[in-house]
Design a protein around this motif. Structure first.
Motif, short mmCIF file in Angstrom:
data_model
loop_
_atom_site.label_atom_id
_atom_site.label_comp_id
_atom_site.label_asym_id
_atom_site.label_seq_id
_atom_site.Cartn_x
_atom_site.Cartn_y
_atom_site.Cartn_z
N THR A 54 19.01 -81.55 -90.83
CA THR A 54 19.68 -80.42 -91.47
C THR A 54 19.57 -80.49 -92.99
O THR A 54 20.15 -79.66 -93.68
N THR A 55 18.85 -81.48 -93.49
CA THR A 55 18.70 -81.62 -94.94
C THR A 55 17.31 -81.25 -95.39
O THR A 55 16.32 -81.54 -94.71
N VAL A 56 17.24 -80.63 -96.57
CA VAL A 56 15.99 -80.13 -97.11
C VAL A 56 14.95 -81.24 -97.25
O VAL A 56 13.78 -81.06 -96.89
N ARG A 57 15.37 -82.38 -97.74
CA ARG A 57 14.40 -83.43 -98.10
C ARG A 57 13.69 -84.03 -96.90
O ARG A 57 12.67 -84.70 -97.04
N ARG A 58 14.19 -83.76 -95.71
CA ARG A 58 13.57 -84.32 -94.51
C ARG A 58 12.33 -83.56 -94.06
O ARG A 58 11.54 -84.08 -93.30
N TYR A 59 12.18 -82.35 -94.53
CA TYR A 59 11.10 -81.51 -94.05
C TYR A 59 9.87 -81.63 -94.95
O TYR A 59 9.97 -81.64 -96.17
N ASN A 60 8.72 -81.71 -94.30
CA ASN A 60 7.48 -81.95 -95.02
C ASN A 60 6.79 -80.67 -95.51
O ASN A 60 6.13 -80.68 -96.55
N TYR A 61 6.91 -79.61 -94.74
CA TYR A 61 6.18 -78.38 -95.05
C TYR A 61 7.13 -77.20 -95.12
O TYR A 61 8.09 -77.12 -94.33
N TRP A 62 6.83 -76.29 -96.03
CA TRP A 62 7.69 -75.14 -96.27
C TRP A 62 6.85 -73.87 -96.43
O TRP A 62 5.74 -73.91 -96.97
N GLY A 63 7.44 -72.76 -95.98
CA GLY A 63 6.84 -71.47 -96.24
C GLY A 63 7.28 -70.95 -97.60
O GLY A 63 8.05 -71.59 -98.31
N GLN A 64 6.81 -69.77 -97.93
CA GLN A 64 7.10 -69.18 -99.25
C GLN A 64 8.41 -68.40 -99.25
O GLN A 64 8.92 -68.03 -100.31
N GLY A 65 8.94 -68.14 -98.07
CA GLY A 65 10.22 -67.45 -97.97
C GLY A 65 10.08 -65.95 -97.77
O GLY A 65 9.09 -65.34 -98.15
N MET A 89 11.07 -77.58 -86.07
CA MET A 89 11.03 -76.48 -87.02
C MET A 89 12.44 -76.09 -87.43
O MET A 89 13.37 -76.07 -86.60
N GLY A 90 12.58 -75.77 -88.69
CA GLY A 90 13.89 -75.38 -89.19
C GLY A 90 13.83 -74.09 -90.01
O GLY A 90 12.78 -73.75 -90.56
N TRP A 91 14.96 -73.41 -90.05
CA TRP A 91 15.14 -72.27 -90.94
C TRP A 91 16.23 -72.64 -91.94
O TRP A 91 17.30 -73.15 -91.56
N PHE A 92 15.96 -72.38 -93.19
CA PHE A 92 16.91 -72.59 -94.27
C PHE A 92 17.03 -71.28 -95.05
O PHE A 92 16.20 -70.39 -94.92
N ARG A 93 18.07 -71.20 -95.87
CA ARG A 93 18.21 -70.02 -96.72
C ARG A 93 18.75 -70.43 -98.09
O ARG A 93 19.41 -71.46 -98.22
N GLN A 94 18.44 -69.60 -99.06
CA GLN A 94 18.92 -69.85 -100.42
C GLN A 94 19.34 -68.54 -101.05
O GLN A 94 18.51 -67.64 -101.25
N ALA A 95 20.63 -68.45 -101.36
CA ALA A 95 21.17 -67.28 -102.04
C ALA A 95 21.06 -67.49 -103.55
O ALA A 95 20.97 -68.63 -104.02
N PRO A 96 21.08 -66.42 -104.32
CA PRO A 96 20.99 -66.55 -105.78
C PRO A 96 22.06 -67.47 -106.33
O PRO A 96 23.25 -67.34 -106.01
N GLY A 97 21.64 -68.44 -107.13
CA GLY A 97 22.58 -69.35 -107.77
C GLY A 97 23.12 -70.45 -106.87
O GLY A 97 23.99 -71.21 -107.29
N LYS A 98 22.61 -70.53 -105.65
CA LYS A 98 23.10 -71.54 -104.71
C LYS A 98 21.96 -72.44 -104.24
O LYS A 98 20.79 -72.12 -104.41
N GLY A 99 22.32 -73.55 -103.65
CA GLY A 99 21.33 -74.46 -103.11
C GLY A 99 20.79 -73.97 -101.78
O GLY A 99 21.33 -73.05 -101.16
#
Length: 123
Positions: A105-116, A33-43
């Protein structure tokens, strides 16, 4: 499969929040399981990950010492404890799952995502 994040909100700098990610349709003990974040205007960027047994974690340098990831396989839930929050931590935080023992640590490796869930840190 559904991942549902909760626990976000508005907090002052220096404060704490605890995010939860509740899974359904999959057994988290079989997933890293991973946690990621996305700020406005950023990846979207990696924040922290925990392998399927919970024996290994990986925390990004920019939050190391402040954020802790953990899991409760009995509750099928993963947590992100965030302390000493800074305004630059403001972002939408996403939970993700991959059926692998490796903490990617890369987004493309993960199969399932929450809505944030939105985290806003005021100065």
């Amino acid at each position: 499969v559904q991942l549902v994040e909760s626990g976000g909100g508005l907090v002052q700098a220096g404060g704490s929040l605890r995010l939860s990610c509740a899974a359904s349709g999959l057994t988290v003990s079989s997933y890293t399981m991973g946690w990621f974040r996305q700020a406005p205007g950023k990846g979207r960027e990696f924040v922290a990950g925990i392998n399927w047994s919970g024996s290994t974690t990986n925390v990004a340098d920019y939050v190391k010492g402040r954020f802790t990831i953990s899991r409760d396989n009995a509750k099928n839930t993963v947590f992100l404890q965030m302390n000493s929050l800074k305004p630059e931590d403001t972002a939408v935080y996403y939970c993700a799952a991959v059926p692998s023992p490796v903490i990617f640590t890369t987004v493309r490796r993960y199969n399932y995502w929450g809505q944030g869930t939105q985290v806003t840190v005021s100065s």
